[in-house]
Design an enzyme around this catalytic site. Sequence first.
Site, PDB file in Angstrom:
ATOM      1  N   GLU A 171     -23.691 -11.300-100.809  1.00  0.00           N
ATOM      2  CA  GLU A 171     -24.970 -10.573-100.859  1.00  0.00           C
ATOM      3  C   GLU A 171     -25.784 -11.088-102.060  1.00  0.00           C
ATOM      4  OE1 GLU A 171     -24.602  -6.298-101.146  1.00  0.00           O
ATOM      5  OE2 GLU A 171     -26.753  -5.972-100.901  1.00  0.00           O
ATOM      6  N   GLU A 219     -21.456   2.202-103.868  1.00  0.00           N
ATOM      7  CA  GLU A 219     -22.144   2.529-102.605  1.00  0.00           C
ATOM      8  C   GLU A 219     -21.436   1.845-101.435  1.00  0.00           C
ATOM      9  OE1 GLU A 219     -24.835   0.244-100.099  1.00  0.00           O
ATOM     10  OE2 GLU A 219     -26.036   0.488-101.925  1.00  0.00           O
TER      11      GLU A 219
END
Lengths: 423, 428
Positions: free
Chosen positions: B142, B70
Amino acid sequence: MGISLDTIKKNPGYSVHIVKTAQYKTNTLVLKMKAPLKHETATYRSLLPYILQSNTATYKTTPALRSYLDELYGASFYVDVAKKGEYQIISFVLEIANEKFLHDSEPLLEKGIAFLADVLFNPKKDGESFDIGTFNNEKRSLQQRIQSIYDDKMRYATTRLVEVMCEEEPYGIDALGDIESLDSITAESLYSYYKQVLVEDEMDVYVIGDINEIDVQKLFNQHFKLPNREPERMKSVQKKVNTVKEKIEEMDVKQGKLNIGYRTNIVYGDPDYYALQVFNGIFGGFSHSKLFINVREKASLAYYAASRLESHKGLLMVMSGIESANYDQAVTIIHEQMKEMKQGNFSDEELSQTKAVIKNQLLETVDSARGLVEILYHNIVSGYAISLEEWLKKTESITKEEIVDVAQKVELDTIYFMKGTEV
Amino acid sequence: MEKITFEQLQEEIFHEKMTNGLEVYILPKKGFNKSFATFTTKYGSIDNHFVPLGKKDYAKVPDGIAHFLEHKLFEKEDGDVFQQFSKQGASANAFTSFTRTAYLFSSTADFDLNLKTLVDFVQDPYFSEKTVEKEKGIIGQEIKMYDDNPDWRLYFGTIENMYHNHPVKIDIAGTVESIAEITKDLLYECYETFYHPSNMLLFIVGPVEPGEIMEKIRSNQEGKEFQSPQEIKRQFETEPSDVAVKDRTLHMSVQTPKIMLGIKSADLNLSGQELLKKELTVSILLEMLLGKSSPIHEDLYTSGLIDQTFSYDFTQENGFGFALIGGDTAHPEELTAKLKQILFEAKTGKGISEESMKRVIKKRIGLFLRSLNSPEYIANQFTRYAFNDMNLFDVVPVLEQIEFNDVLATTERLIDEKFITVCQVLPK
């Protein structure tokens, strides 16, 4: 284009703002109560709405009150306390289905307004005191809410930056208040503060939906009776930076949290406020901005690297999550980006794409009833009356020179770094 | 192009299946400034064991690769697609869930151009070794950001407790170690397998003219070549029905403890209206028992066991499902015991009644209407529902069909000691 504007009706003690639109399947009622942010009252104001939303003299328990809302097709009702500049604002938000879309057509809006009045004017009390059970529950709940700021380290780092940066200014006070003040509040002292709020706070009600303006005004005249007042206004303290502060704190985190605060010396309503918005967009507001490109995409140092403005106080805040060992490199890159802004090193393309995204963002915000209220409420906080059209037009006309001028006003104030212990 | 009308809600949806298999839905919304589009593939973090397109054997891929893909899809040979969208005044984003990867944008101008950008960038991957390596640093941060978030750790800790084998227990982003194994070739392999138009759905909502938009999508898709659609073979190890771990305690830098109680769902092969009815029935049960209008909630709140963070939720997809109940609490042990007691007593009828069910159903109908104000909600939920053969606009009719006997039967099936687990976060 559907840019809604509010019709404002001044009633004794409060204003009713009405936006008639067929866009939503619900009607939204928002009550805003505003007063200056002060250490002595911050915790009172943070606790008060939670007591009022728990129950009323009519709906004596939370289950009774919530069951009533369920019966109104699950009206959503919540409260919120926030700061905007050096004001502390209490909001009551009630969203209620428009009966048009339901099989039976009860007059839901009228019931919603009556309910809000009940919450505000008819609390469950014991003489000159709030109900002690309700008070104790909410006091404990607020204590946990204040503690939980610490538990979310991203949020805590932001809070610490503001505390360090605005130590001697009202803005340094957290809108939730503090544990020490909370300990000293009693059900009696809070009740007496509540009575003061009803006569002193600046109050604004927003009604948004497919409604009849005359009916709404009639309903408010009937249910909301308040005395006239001269609300206390204050201008945010504008402090000059003498020396840049650097604060590094060690905490048990896997990722260091870097937060940097600047003074913009520009607030909402100032002629160069629009240029400041564009400045922030090029610098760090979006995923095409300098911070995202240079800290994240080019250097691979972070997942998030962004900036945002506090429009009423005049602050610019950068936040990023990095390896603790990369602190110096990250700070250097961020300083370089600011220098680029001050020297006007950004392209026409960066300028035009930022304008396009800001315009898009504003138009999107007013697509939600809550977003629309927040945009309209800027005018109450600032005392200016700026329409969305004007905002859009001014943004469109901003030149590179204006942005460079704004950049000269932006001053670095504080670097806060929450450093991991595992380095 | 077919038109589906929902009269009571005053909404219309236009639908067409393209010749390459892509499903397209358009919901016109007059009066909005914003248009919103999501382009979603039925491919998420759980799809880590499958037969790659054109191959014969099953292969396992590193944890976190769907999410990695993604991120990387936004990067092209000539730059970043985020840049492209902002030049066109749009704001773009993407997310990866257990079962889906969605790419989306919203814009208030140049909708056609932005839609073309969305469809074209998702259908034209460009992965290189260099950019794949660079992304590892970003996603590593992240992962660490989530590692520091006690609510996220609690959530995944509870899911990990529930599942022995099912990949739903693996963090969507993977780990720093697992993403280190990702290569450009692996990304292409996943892409080719799961991003075929026949595995994707495009949803558009906003002030648009459906006929015109549909025609543009049709000609865009007809101008591209795809292999003929092929059934995607995914494999999941057998999952026992009981929970893997009964309880787990995580120690973190927090001041207030947190707990989450998970109930692992059985009957995981449901789809369509059956699944919709089950999801709604369990939600009604939880709301009746634990919602703010219940005396039980009042009791928990008054005795200081819960605060405003208390919440509950139920979700089910093909192969996994769970209810999660919990929040911040000063008394984790006591709250755990109390919640279990409440759940088991519900099986004897305590805390639930036909009258409160009716009230809760009314509330859910209002909630549904409210969520139709949000284009994001409509697009995301519609897609999730469609991938499970459900229809978002059936929510109200199915709610109206639910009877008290359904709630009783669901309660009996759901609540069982062997399905229940607890995770806690305690101060260090």
